[in-house]
Every structure is written in C-alpha cells, then in structure tokens.
Design a protein around this motif. Sequence first.
Motif, PDB file in Angstrom:
ATOM      1  N   MET A  69      -6.506   1.879  10.307  1.00 18.73           N
ATOM      2  CA  MET A  69      -7.060   2.268   9.298  1.00 18.73           C
ATOM      3  C   MET A  69      -6.817   1.444   7.921  1.00 18.73           C
ATOM      4  O   MET A  69      -5.837   0.992   7.466  1.00 18.73           O
ATOM      5  CB  MET A  69      -6.757   3.608   8.882  1.00 18.73           C
ATOM      6  CG  MET A  69      -7.086   4.173   7.543  1.00 18.73           C
ATOM      7  SD  MET A  69      -6.416   5.893   7.137  1.00 18.73           S
ATOM      8  CE  MET A  69      -7.085   6.041   5.508  1.00 18.73           C
ATOM      9  N   THR A  70      -7.946   1.208   7.145  1.00 20.78           N
ATOM     10  CA  THR A  70      -7.833   0.411   6.106  1.00 20.78           C
ATOM     11  C   THR A  70      -8.408   1.103   4.755  1.00 20.78           C
ATOM     12  O   THR A  70      -9.286   2.100   5.029  1.00 20.78           O
ATOM     13  CB  THR A  70      -8.416  -0.972   6.172  1.00 20.78           C
ATOM     14  OG1 THR A  70      -9.990  -0.913   6.360  1.00 20.78           O
ATOM     15  CG2 THR A  70      -7.746  -1.663   7.235  1.00 20.78           C
ATOM     16  N   GLY A  71      -8.082   0.819   3.858  1.00 22.74           N
ATOM     17  CA  GLY A  71      -8.632   1.402   2.370  1.00 22.74           C
ATOM     18  C   GLY A  71      -7.396   1.253   1.431  1.00 22.74           C
ATOM     19  O   GLY A  71      -6.393   1.019   1.466  1.00 22.74           O
ATOM     20  N   ASN A  72      -7.783   2.082   0.226  1.00 16.97           N
ATOM     21  CA  ASN A  72      -6.769   1.911  -0.827  1.00 16.97           C
ATOM     22  C   ASN A  72      -6.142   3.492  -0.538  1.00 16.97           C
ATOM     23  O   ASN A  72      -6.542   4.606  -1.080  1.00 16.97           O
ATOM     24  CB  ASN A  72      -7.719   2.075  -2.193  1.00 16.97           C
ATOM     25  CG  ASN A  72      -6.725   1.955  -3.404  1.00 16.97           C
ATOM     26  OD1 ASN A  72      -5.539   2.048  -3.214  1.00 16.97           O
ATOM     27  ND2 ASN A  72      -7.035   1.583  -4.320  1.00 16.97           N
ATOM     28  N   ILE A  73      -5.242   3.484   0.218  1.00 14.78           N
ATOM     29  CA  ILE A  73      -4.706   4.656   0.655  1.00 14.78           C
ATOM     30  C   ILE A  73      -3.512   5.071  -0.330  1.00 14.78           C
ATOM     31  O   ILE A  73      -3.463   6.538  -0.566  1.00 14.78           O
ATOM     32  CB  ILE A  73      -3.734   4.221   1.910  1.00 14.78           C
ATOM     33  CG1 ILE A  73      -4.948   3.887   3.181  1.00 14.78           C
ATOM     34  CG2 ILE A  73      -2.955   5.570   2.386  1.00 14.78           C
ATOM     35  CD1 ILE A  73      -4.191   3.352   4.263  1.00 14.78           C
TER      36      ILE A  73
ATOM     37  N   ALA B 246      -3.083   2.075  -5.039  1.00 17.70           N
ATOM     38  CA  ALA B 246      -2.745   0.674  -6.054  1.00 17.70           C
ATOM     39  C   ALA B 246      -3.918  -0.154  -6.264  1.00 17.70           C
ATOM     40  O   ALA B 246      -5.168   0.073  -5.724  1.00 17.70           O
ATOM     41  CB  ALA B 246      -1.570  -0.002  -4.950  1.00 17.70           C
ATOM     42  N   PRO B 247      -3.861  -1.403  -6.734  1.00 16.98           N
ATOM     43  CA  PRO B 247      -4.949  -2.079  -6.942  1.00 16.98           C
ATOM     44  C   PRO B 247      -5.558  -2.998  -5.795  1.00 16.98           C
ATOM     45  O   PRO B 247      -6.598  -3.422  -5.902  1.00 16.98           O
ATOM     46  CB  PRO B 247      -4.487  -3.368  -8.030  1.00 16.98           C
ATOM     47  CG  PRO B 247      -3.024  -3.149  -7.885  1.00 16.98           C
ATOM     48  CD  PRO B 247      -2.539  -1.814  -7.363  1.00 16.98           C
ATOM     49  N   ALA B 248      -5.095  -2.653  -4.602  1.00 12.07           N
ATOM     50  CA  ALA B 248      -5.362  -3.539  -3.707  1.00 12.07           C
ATOM     51  C   ALA B 248      -5.454  -2.233  -2.351  1.00 12.07           C
ATOM     52  O   ALA B 248      -4.903  -1.590  -2.381  1.00 12.07           O
ATOM     53  CB  ALA B 248      -4.647  -4.660  -3.112  1.00 12.07           C
ATOM     54  N   GLY B 249      -6.250  -2.949  -1.309  1.00 10.71           N
ATOM     55  CA  GLY B 249      -6.578  -2.106  -0.090  1.00 10.71           C
ATOM     56  C   GLY B 249      -5.358  -2.223   0.626  1.00 10.71           C
ATOM     57  O   GLY B 249      -4.504  -3.316   0.664  1.00 10.71           O
TER      58      GLY B 249
ATOM     59  N   GLY C 241      -1.268  -3.419   0.366  1.00  9.62           N
ATOM     60  CA  GLY C 241      -2.068  -4.649  -0.133  1.00  9.62           C
ATOM     61  C   GLY C 241      -1.354  -4.992  -1.460  1.00  9.62           C
ATOM     62  O   GLY C 241      -1.056  -4.315  -2.134  1.00  9.62           O
ATOM     63  N   LYS C 242      -1.307  -6.461  -1.624  1.00  9.77           N
ATOM     64  CA  LYS C 242      -0.632  -7.108  -2.664  1.00  9.77           C
ATOM     65  C   LYS C 242      -1.819  -7.539  -3.684  1.00  9.77           C
ATOM     66  O   LYS C 242      -1.365  -8.096  -4.620  1.00  9.77           O
ATOM     67  CB  LYS C 242       0.182  -8.210  -2.037  1.00  9.77           C
ATOM     68  CG  LYS C 242       1.451  -7.600  -1.721  1.00  9.77           C
ATOM     69  CD  LYS C 242       2.250  -8.942  -0.892  1.00  9.77           C
ATOM     70  CE  LYS C 242       2.859  -9.841  -1.769  1.00  9.77           C
ATOM     71  NZ  LYS C 242       3.699 -10.794  -1.325  1.00  9.77           N
TER      72      LYS C 242
ATOM     73  N   ALA D 244       2.558  -6.242   1.764  1.00  9.04           N
ATOM     74  CA  ALA D 244       4.053  -6.187   1.539  1.00  9.04           C
ATOM     75  C   ALA D 244       4.757  -6.008   2.735  1.00  9.04           C
ATOM     76  O   ALA D 244       3.967  -5.465   3.682  1.00  9.04           O
ATOM     77  CB  ALA D 244       4.385  -4.975   0.435  1.00  9.04           C
ATOM     78  N   PRO D 245       5.914  -5.961   3.003  1.00  7.78           N
ATOM     79  CA  PRO D 245       6.674  -5.467   4.035  1.00  7.78           C
ATOM     80  C   PRO D 245       6.285  -4.062   4.462  1.00  7.78           C
ATOM     81  O   PRO D 245       6.036  -3.299   3.770  1.00  7.78           O
ATOM     82  CB  PRO D 245       7.939  -5.678   3.791  1.00  7.78           C
ATOM     83  CG  PRO D 245       8.150  -6.826   3.051  1.00  7.78           C
ATOM     84  CD  PRO D 245       7.010  -6.570   1.918  1.00  7.78           C
ATOM     85  N   ARG D 246       6.056  -3.680   5.944  1.00  4.42           N
ATOM     86  CA  ARG D 246       5.697  -2.330   6.258  1.00  4.42           C
ATOM     87  C   ARG D 246       6.945  -1.384   5.802  1.00  4.42           C
ATOM     88  O   ARG D 246       7.913  -1.752   5.769  1.00  4.42           O
ATOM     89  CB  ARG D 246       5.476  -2.489   7.675  1.00  4.42           C
ATOM     90  CG  ARG D 246       6.771  -2.654   8.663  1.00  4.42           C
ATOM     91  CD  ARG D 246       6.401  -2.873  10.063  1.00  4.42           C
ATOM     92  NE  ARG D 246       7.207  -2.745  10.892  1.00  4.42           N
ATOM     93  CZ  ARG D 246       7.397  -2.668  12.196  1.00  4.42           C
ATOM     94  NH1 ARG D 246       6.176  -2.700  12.959  1.00  4.42           N
ATOM     95  NH2 ARG D 246       8.415  -2.812  13.005  1.00  4.42           N
ATOM     96  N   ILE D 247       6.097  -0.362   5.734  1.00  4.71           N
ATOM     97  CA  ILE D 247       6.766   0.968   5.415  1.00  4.71           C
ATOM     98  C   ILE D 247       6.661   2.067   6.608  1.00  4.71           C
ATOM     99  O   ILE D 247       5.519   2.329   6.835  1.00  4.71           O
ATOM    100  CB  ILE D 247       6.369   1.575   3.939  1.00  4.71           C
ATOM    101  CG1 ILE D 247       6.666   0.719   2.807  1.00  4.71           C
ATOM    102  CG2 ILE D 247       7.434   2.651   3.635  1.00  4.71           C
ATOM    103  CD1 ILE D 247       5.809   0.779   1.671  1.00  4.71           C
ATOM    104  N   ARG D 248       7.826   2.616   7.073  1.00  2.00           N
ATOM    105  CA  ARG D 248       7.573   3.455   8.039  1.00  2.00           C
ATOM    106  C   ARG D 248       7.304   4.827   7.505  1.00  2.00           C
ATOM    107  O   ARG D 248       7.983   5.485   6.575  1.00  2.00           O
ATOM    108  CB  ARG D 248       8.942   3.612   8.836  1.00  2.00           C
ATOM    109  CG  ARG D 248       8.939   4.700   9.963  1.00  2.00           C
ATOM    110  CD  ARG D 248      10.331   4.986  10.735  1.00  2.00           C
ATOM    111  NE  ARG D 248      10.241   6.301  11.466  1.00  2.00           N
ATOM    112  CZ  ARG D 248      10.682   5.976  12.526  1.00  2.00           C
ATOM    113  NH1 ARG D 248      11.005   4.968  13.354  1.00  2.00           N
ATOM    114  NH2 ARG D 248      10.604   7.392  13.319  1.00  2.00           N
TER     115      ARG D 248
END
Length: 103
Positions: free
Chosen positions: A1-5, A8-11, A27-28, A34-38
């Motif tokens: 899934m992608t999007g502005n979850i 933040a200013p990026a997807g 998204g940066k 950025a490194p993944r977050i569980r």
Amino acid sequence: MTGNIVGAPAGDLVARDAAGVMWLYLGKGDGTFAPRIRIGAGWGGYSHIIGIGDADHDGRPDLFATNATDTNTYLYKGTGSWSSPFGQRQTTSLPNNRPSSVA
C-alpha cells in the motif's frame, strides 16, 4: 500500500513480509524512504490486504483485508500516527467473494 499514510509531506509505503509482520516506510520527500518501522504482526492470515484510500472520509487512508478461511472482510481505519497508523480491525458488511472449492 502506498500513500500519505501519516500526514507527512511525502508518500509512505506499507508492506507485509513473509512472516506476517507489517512494516511502515516513511517517505522522505526525495524519492527515498526512512528505515522501516514495525507496525504490527499477525497479518499473515490475510490472503489480500488492499489500500483502499479513505473509506470512511476522515482524510486518512485505510486498509481492507480478506482471508481464504472465512467469508468476513475487515477494515482497518487510518489513524495518521506513524507509530500505530491503523486502528483496530472492524468487520465490514462487504462480501468476501472468494471462489468456492471445486470438488
């Protein structure tokens, strides 16, 4: 899934690994993440997890999930929080049109 979850200013990107763990990649804004977050475990039981946009019209993207073992469908509403981007599972009234077994 992608999007502005998480707003933040990026997807952003959400992905499930083979062990059923769900990960959030923020998204940066420069085409990288950025490194993944569980963000959770136990997602391996679903046969389909779909980013369906804003199902409840609150401005946050939501997830829809189904599995092959029952006829239920589930909605996970977006929270906008990076540490817990989706709320508790809610059973929906949408049908799970999984194919029946062929005998």
